[in-house]
Enzyme design. Structure first.
Site, PDB file in Angstrom:
ATOM      1  N   CYS A  52       0.774  -1.253   0.007  1.00  0.00           N
ATOM      2  CA  CYS A  52       0.080  -0.013   0.102  1.00  0.00           C
ATOM      3  C   CYS A  52       0.830   1.322  -0.059  1.00  0.00           C
ATOM      4  CB  CYS A  52      -0.970   0.010   1.156  1.00  0.00           C
ATOM      5  SG  CYS A  52      -1.776   1.667   1.585  1.00  0.00           S
ATOM      6  N   ASP A  59      -0.454  -5.617   0.175  1.00  0.00           N
ATOM      7  CA  ASP A  59      -1.616  -6.092  -0.363  1.00  0.00           C
ATOM      8  C   ASP A  59      -1.542  -7.228  -1.127  1.00  0.00           C
ATOM      9  OD1 ASP A  59      -3.250  -3.665   0.326  1.00  0.00           O
ATOM     10  OD2 ASP A  59      -1.978  -2.575  -1.010  1.00  0.00           O
TER      11      ASP A  59
END
Length: 154
Positions: A52, A59
């Site tokens: 992120c 992520d």
């Protein structure tokens, strides 16, 4: 049919370092020995990770890349190294997904390409990102990508 010319490859069969970023990653290609016919090639990366850009937290996504090659095929080791280079790359889901598709199009000039990024939820909201170069070719079998949209518990 002759053998595929791999003389220009720099990574296949060699011990190479993991690229530090997608920009540093070298995507390689080999000649398509079946360029006279339309067919689909699929790569599935069920454990794709990036960071992120705001929090630095990981992520996770399940990527499915489908393409109809023209003169070139992506060399799979270089693709794996490219995809894993995102582990240290901070970008939003949309940017990662489309960036991967565009790099492949720039390298291969395929007859058609699509990428599905099925991202796992963060903050309670999954984000799925889809990009393709145009309408699918009529004479190519295009199976479903096989990844369900996120449903939580039910």
């Amino acid at each position: 049919m002759g053998t595929t010319d791999v003389s220009g490859l720099t990574q296949l069969g060699k011990d190479v370092e993991q690229p530090k970023s997608p920009e540093d990653a070298v995507l390689e290609r080999v000649p398509n020995g079946q360029s006279d016919v339309n067919y689909l090639v699929r790569f599935t990366a069920p454990e794709f990770t990036s960071l992120c850009p705001m929090t630095g937290q990981p992520d996770f996504a399940h990527l499915v890349i489908d393409y109809v090659p023209d003169e070139w095929l992506v060399e799979s080791k270089s693709l794996k190294l490219f995809l894993t280079s995102f582990r240290n790359h901070g970008a939003f889901h949309e940017d990662c997904t489309v960036m991967i598709g565009r790099r492949l199009v720039d390298l291969l000039a395929p007859r058609w390409l699509r990428i599905g990024g099925y991202w796992y939820p963060r903050g309670g909201i999954p984000i799925d990102v889809f990009w393709q170069t145009g309408a699918p070719l009529a004479d190519v079998w295009l199976p479903d990508q096989g990844v369900s949209t996120y449903r939580g518990r039910g």
